[in-house]
Design an enzyme around this catalytic site. Structure first.
Site, PDB file in Angstrom:
ATOM      1  N   ASP A 175       2.397   3.589  -5.104  1.00 63.97           N
ATOM      2  CA  ASP A 175       1.850   4.525  -4.115  1.00 63.97           C
ATOM      3  C   ASP A 175       2.805   5.706  -3.937  1.00 63.97           C
ATOM      4  O   ASP A 175       2.382   6.854  -3.784  1.00 63.97           O
ATOM      5  CB  ASP A 175       1.649   3.798  -2.777  1.00 63.97           C
ATOM      6  CG  ASP A 175       0.571   4.427  -1.904  1.00 63.97           C
ATOM      7  OD1 ASP A 175       0.289   5.630  -2.074  1.00 63.97           O
ATOM      8  OD2 ASP A 175       0.024   3.731  -1.041  1.00 63.97           O
ATOM      9  N   HIS A 202      -1.734  -1.903   5.321  1.00 65.81           N
ATOM     10  CA  HIS A 202      -1.167  -0.869   4.441  1.00 65.81           C
ATOM     11  C   HIS A 202      -1.164   0.438   5.242  1.00 65.81           C
ATOM     12  O   HIS A 202      -2.139   1.177   5.246  1.00 65.81           O
ATOM     13  CB  HIS A 202      -2.061  -0.780   3.201  1.00 65.81           C
ATOM     14  CG  HIS A 202      -1.647   0.224   2.179  1.00 65.81           C
ATOM     15  ND1 HIS A 202      -1.001  -0.110   1.006  1.00 65.81           N
ATOM     16  CD2 HIS A 202      -1.803   1.571   2.120  1.00 65.81           C
ATOM     17  CE1 HIS A 202      -0.791   0.977   0.279  1.00 65.81           C
ATOM     18  NE2 HIS A 202      -1.274   2.017   0.933  1.00 65.81           N
ATOM     19  N   HIS A 232       0.197   4.130   6.183  1.00 62.47           N
ATOM     20  CA  HIS A 232       0.957   5.347   5.886  1.00 62.47           C
ATOM     21  C   HIS A 232       1.490   5.868   7.228  1.00 62.47           C
ATOM     22  O   HIS A 232       0.871   5.671   8.268  1.00 62.47           O
ATOM     23  CB  HIS A 232       0.067   6.372   5.177  1.00 62.47           C
ATOM     24  CG  HIS A 232      -0.179   6.009   3.738  1.00 62.47           C
ATOM     25  ND1 HIS A 232       0.499   6.606   2.689  1.00 62.47           N
ATOM     26  CD2 HIS A 232      -0.979   5.075   3.170  1.00 62.47           C
ATOM     27  CE1 HIS A 232       0.099   6.058   1.541  1.00 62.47           C
ATOM     28  NE2 HIS A 232      -0.799   5.132   1.795  1.00 62.47           N
ATOM     29  N   CYS A 242       2.974  14.394   0.275  1.00 62.66           N
ATOM     30  CA  CYS A 242       3.086  15.647  -0.453  1.00 62.66           C
ATOM     31  C   CYS A 242       4.545  15.975  -0.715  1.00 62.66           C
ATOM     32  O   CYS A 242       5.335  16.060   0.219  1.00 62.66           O
ATOM     33  CB  CYS A 242       2.436  16.777   0.338  1.00 62.66           C
ATOM     34  SG  CYS A 242       2.844  18.392  -0.333  1.00 62.66           S
ATOM     35  N   ASN A 265       4.239   5.963   2.760  1.00 62.52           N
ATOM     36  CA  ASN A 265       3.946   4.676   3.406  1.00 62.52           C
ATOM     37  C   ASN A 265       5.030   4.353   4.422  1.00 62.52           C
ATOM     38  O   ASN A 265       6.116   4.936   4.409  1.00 62.52           O
ATOM     39  CB  ASN A 265       3.948   3.566   2.357  1.00 62.52           C
ATOM     40  CG  ASN A 265       2.781   3.670   1.413  1.00 62.52           C
ATOM     41  OD1 ASN A 265       2.797   4.475   0.497  1.00 62.52           O
ATOM     42  ND2 ASN A 265       1.763   2.873   1.643  1.00 62.52           N
TER      43      ASN A 265
END
Ligand code: HMG
Ligand code: MG
Length: 313
Positions: free
Chosen positions: A24, A216, A218, A249, A258
């Site tokens: 990820d 999960h 972020h 980004c 994450n």
């Protein structure tokens, strides 16, 4: 430096950390990280105690050039007892590529929303689930472990609020088609703790218990750790996180990665919850990688535990 241990009642004694930094995290990098660096990252994560390390994706290299070396990377991994190296697989072509290099665990990924299904998989929600169903059936027939991600569980930037019923419907389909476990993706980091508890409750009412659900988060809005605690209090014991908080980004918003594994470990260590991860070795790994990527880790714990030239405590 370690936090003092102060347990809270009602939490699991052990948490399985599903480390996603190599996948990820690195899928978002502006530059393609060399395969040798990825392989070293994964080896270091395992040395630090990570036992489930999601390593790459067998997706279209045109869609995610950062992970185009999936097969080459996988072939370089060192197998060690008790360590799993799951990979993302979007379709049967991806499954074929993964099987060819000896992958044993895959993760399929679906969306709770139509918009993200189209953007991420180039298919509508129903059509994407049909593709996924074929992948899960083939993978299970070959004895592979299969996890099912559901993205946009807590909100979608194109559609706004996402009804728990929409998440439950996709989760149900994934379980029925043979996913052994699920991971609830807060893809853009908008979840808050009460929302987490209510979604887990809705899944429970639909017969999908917390024992097969991971979270999960972020950390876009700084809520990932609070959301994790809410999930643990609801009985969840699998938490996805990314070494150093990788992801997001690379040009501006590095904090959109994450939940950082170091931040998670600090909290879990303080709660007296076993993870098997050695925080010092993990921090050293993230500092090493930050040096290669050319910017500091967004993890608060990495920053706090990184020696500076100052003598002051
Ligand atoms: P498509 O363009 O519709 O695919 O994309 P297609 O089947 O029409 O094939 C187009 C070309 O790609 C063909 O090549 C295929 O051979 C090739 P051409 O003939 O044009 O040269 N191709 C492949 N090559 C290698 N491996 C493959 C593969 N499939 C097709 N597996 C597709 C559909 C699903 C392939 C594309 O949309 C895709 O790869 N999407 C992946 C997107 C992605 O990786 N997103 C990030 C992961 S999900 C995530 O991060 C969320 C998560 O973290 C949870 C959360 O936070 O919520 C998990
Ligand atoms: Mg993600």
């Amino acid at each position: 430096m370690r936090p003092e241990v102060h347990p809270l009642p009602g939490l699991p004694s052990e948490v399985r950390i599903w480390e996603v930094g190599a996948r990820d995290g690195l899928q978002h990098e502006a530059t393609v990280v060399p395969t040798a660096v990825k392989a070293e990252l994964i080896a270091r994560l395992v040395d630090a105690g990570s036992r489930t390390v999601e390593v790459t994706s067998f997706v279209s290299p045109r869609w995610v050039p950062q992970l185009a070396d999936a097969a080459e990377l996988f072939a370089r991994l060192e197998w060690r007892d008790g360590v799993r190296y799951p990979v993302l697989v979007p379709n049967l072509a991806g499954l074929d590529r993964a099987r060819a290099v000896g992958v044993r665990d895959i993760a399929v990924f679906a969306s709770a929303t139509e918009s993200f299904a189209r953007r991420n998989l180039n298919r509508g929600l129903d059509e994407s689930l049909e593709v996924i169903e074929a992948v899960v059936a083939a993978a299970r027939a070959e004895g592979l472990g299969v996890r099912g991600y559901v993205s946009m569980c807590f909100g979608d930037p194109w559609e706004g609020p996402v009804a728990p019923a929409a998440v439950v419907a996709v989760a149900r389909r994934l379980v029925d088609m043979g996913c052994e476990e699920l991971s609830l993706g807060d893809t853009t980091g908008v979840a808050t703790p009460g929302h987490v508890v209510s979604l887990l409750g809705a899944l429970g009412e639909a017969g999908i218990g917390v024992e097969r659900v991971g979270v999960h988060f972020h950390d876009t809005y700084g809520q990932a750790l609070a959301n994790t605690l809410a999930a643990l209090q609801s009985g969840v014991s699998t938490v996805d996180s990314s070494a150093g908080g990788l992801g997001g980004c690379p040009y501006a918003k590095s904090a959109t990665g994450n939940l950082a594994t170091e931040d998670l470990c600090w909290a879990l260590d303080g709660l007296g919850i076993t993870t098997g991860v050695d925080l010092d070795r993990l921090v050293a790994t993230s500092v090493w990688l930050a040096g290669i990527l050319g910017r500091p880790s967004p993890s608060r714990v990495v920053a706090a535990l990184t020696p500076t030239t100052s003598e002051e405590p």
